[in-house]
Design an enzyme around this catalytic site. Structure first.
Site, PDB file in Angstrom:
ATOM      1  N   GLY A  52      -0.614  46.855  25.446  1.00 60.82           N
ATOM      2  CA  GLY A  52      -0.618  46.116  23.987  1.00 60.82           C
ATOM      3  C   GLY A  52      -0.016  46.930  23.094  1.00 60.82           C
ATOM      4  O   GLY A  52       0.330  48.284  23.316  1.00 60.82           O
ATOM      5  N   PHE A  55      -1.769  48.538  20.749  1.00 62.19           N
ATOM      6  CA  PHE A  55      -2.667  49.592  20.771  1.00 62.19           C
ATOM      7  C   PHE A  55      -2.954  50.484  21.983  1.00 62.19           C
ATOM      8  O   PHE A  55      -3.810  51.307  21.843  1.00 62.19           O
ATOM      9  CB  PHE A  55      -3.758  49.240  20.136  1.00 62.19           C
ATOM     10  CG  PHE A  55      -3.633  48.350  18.652  1.00 62.19           C
ATOM     11  CD1 PHE A  55      -2.908  49.021  17.875  1.00 62.19           C
ATOM     12  CD2 PHE A  55      -4.416  47.546  18.209  1.00 62.19           C
ATOM     13  CE1 PHE A  55      -2.346  48.385  16.428  1.00 62.19           C
ATOM     14  CE2 PHE A  55      -4.390  46.866  16.931  1.00 62.19           C
ATOM     15  CZ  PHE A  55      -3.394  47.527  16.204  1.00 62.19           C
ATOM     16  N   GLY A  56      -2.011  50.317  22.981  1.00 61.93           N
ATOM     17  CA  GLY A  56      -2.371  51.149  23.979  1.00 61.93           C
ATOM     18  C   GLY A  56      -2.127  50.403  25.416  1.00 61.93           C
ATOM     19  O   GLY A  56      -1.947  49.168  25.361  1.00 61.93           O
ATOM     20  N   ASP A  57      -2.291  51.175  26.566  1.00 65.97           N
ATOM     21  CA  ASP A  57      -1.751  50.477  27.983  1.00 65.97           C
ATOM     22  C   ASP A  57      -3.344  50.249  28.695  1.00 65.97           C
ATOM     23  O   ASP A  57      -4.365  51.242  28.430  1.00 65.97           O
ATOM     24  CB  ASP A  57      -0.730  51.314  28.823  1.00 65.97           C
ATOM     25  CG  ASP A  57       0.390  51.366  27.919  1.00 65.97           C
ATOM     26  OD1 ASP A  57       0.654  50.543  27.526  1.00 65.97           O
ATOM     27  OD2 ASP A  57       0.959  52.696  27.909  1.00 65.97           O
ATOM     28  N   ASP A  66      -7.949  37.402  16.063  1.00 65.84           N
ATOM     29  CA  ASP A  66      -6.751  37.268  16.722  1.00 65.84           C
ATOM     30  C   ASP A  66      -7.299  36.326  17.764  1.00 65.84           C
ATOM     31  O   ASP A  66      -7.120  36.791  18.969  1.00 65.84           O
ATOM     32  CB  ASP A  66      -6.416  38.571  17.343  1.00 65.84           C
ATOM     33  CG  ASP A  66      -4.909  38.343  17.686  1.00 65.84           C
ATOM     34  OD1 ASP A  66      -4.262  37.452  17.448  1.00 65.84           O
ATOM     35  OD2 ASP A  66      -4.559  39.349  18.574  1.00 65.84           O
TER      36      ASP A  66
END
EC number: 2.7.11.1
Length: 415
Positions: free
Chosen positions: A18, A20-22, A128
């Site tokens: 994503g 903001f990170g994996d 979201d």
């Protein structure tokens, strides 16, 4: 070389990513169970994982809220370890040929409203709400909906005084444009009403297969957002919901009528759909569309395999009557799978017998099934928002075919 996190979790393959990170599949070495591990580089421009983990911790104990097992730093990464969950509603929607039955939509709506209500009760808005951010549980929790990804969540009131944040305008769009509320498109600060309006669009997406503002072409992202906004505002709710029960239009009209700092009547919205559910004559058996599809697929495959074995047996022993009707009990185990006994009953009960797509005798062969690993996210659940019997589903979410189960996380999930 084996990579470990927190001296307890073995890092496996990447299963998603994503903004903001994996996300990686991991193993809790002490407990011998799979987990999901979210990594974020400490050098990232706007670190979010630490903030997200704090919000998760504030939410702990709620129905359908992921359980956090460990948070910390490891080398160049911020790390959050969570329990493993099943596929997202977007995954399952694709598996079901991008159309859910009314029964499935209503079963989901009931739980999704409750998830959003719980987050709001903890002084946050999600910002979201979309199918990718709702996951089904695994095993005994396979009928329960979980909400994930608090990377965009925001506190909307003071925890002690409940003083609401002020009304503001000229805000950039936060969230996913497809499901964003009209006020969000207009640049108005988001509040509780916007999460619920977004859910209304998600439900109609499940009904219709797509929304009228999907697939619009534009040169830039800003222009695309403007086109989506224009189409959304020019599509009357009654037109969007045409051909579907009036409750969906009533839901959206209610959400749009809320003022900025209004507390939504969650019970009214839940009851709206529950009354429709009962009028339709549906049963709270928690058999979703994907359960029935998998069930049929299993039956067809088993029947074909049984017939093949019977033919071979008759050729080998043409005079042996016992060779006829031999059950197909042998099955080769797939690499990377484990055989489990489903917690949910595979034989019909008094309230599911009429919907059973196959005879009881054939169900015994379903008792041992292969369960593939699913996409990561956590588990924590209570039965307080289930008005029916959650243990009656004939097949759990963990048994959907590998094309969904092994697909991993979509790139937009788990920011």
């Amino acid at each position: 070389m084996e990579l470990r996190v927190g001296n307890r979790y073995r890092l496996g393959r990447k299963i998603g990513s994503g903004s903001f990170g994996d996300i990686y599949l991991g193993t809790d070495i002490a407990a011998a169970e799979e987990v999901a591990i979210k990594l974020e580089c400490v050098k990232t421009k706007h670190p979010q994982l630490h903030i997200e983990s704090k919000i998760y911790k504030m939410m702990q104990g709620g129905v359908g809220i992921p359980t956090i097992k460990w948070c910390g730093a490891e080398g160049d990464y911020n790390v959050m370890v969570m329990e493993l969950l099943g596929p997202s509603l977007e995954d399952l929607f694709n598996f079901c040929s991008r159309k859910f039955s009314l029964k499935t939509v209503l079963l989901l709506a009931d739980q999704m409203i409750s998830r959003i209500e719980y987050i709001h009760s903890k002084n946050f808005i999600h910002r979201d709400v979309k199918p990718d951010n709702f996951l089904m549980g695994l095993g005994k929790k396979g009928n329960l909906v979980y909400i994930i990804d608090f990377g965009l969540a925001k506190k909307y009131r003071d925890a002690r005084t409940h003083q609401h944040i002020p009304y503001r305008e000229n805000k950039n769009l936060t969230g996913t444009a497809r499901y964003a509320s009209i006020n969000t498109h207009l640049g108005i600060e988001q509040s509780r009403r916007d999460d619920l309006e977004s859910l209304g669009y998600v439900l109609m997406y499940f009904n219709l297969g797509s929304l009228p503002w999907q697939g619009l072409k534009a040169a830039t992202k800003r222009q695309k957002y403007e086109r989506i906004s224009e189409k959304k505002m020019s599509t009357p709710i009654e037109v969007l919901c045409k051909g579907y029960p009036s409750e969906f239009a009533t839901y959206l009209n209610f959400c749009r009528s809320l003022r900025f700092d209004d507390k939504p009547d969650y019970s009214y919205l839940r009851q709206l759909f529950r009354n429709l559910f009962h009028r339709q004559g549906f049963s709270y058996d928690y058999v979703f569309d994907w359960n029935m599809l998998k069930f049929g697929a299993n039956r067809a495959a088993e029947d074909a395999e049984r017939e093949r074995r019977e033919r071979e047996e008759r050729l080998r022993h043409p005079r042996n009557p016992a060779a006829r009707g031999l059950p197909s009990t042998a099955s080769g185990r797939l690499r990377g799978t484990q055989e489990v006994t489903p917690s949910t009953p595979l034989t019909p009960t008094s309230h599911t017998a009429n919907t059973s797509p196959r005879p009881v005798s054939g169900m015994e062969r379903e008792r041992k099934v292969s369960m593939r690993l699913h996409r990561g996210a956590p588990v924590n659940v209570s039965s307080s928002d289930l008005t029916g019997r959650q243990e009656t589903s004939r097949m759990s979410t963990s048994q959907i075919p590998s094309r969904v189960a092994s697909s991993g996380l979509p790139s937009t999930v788990h920011r």
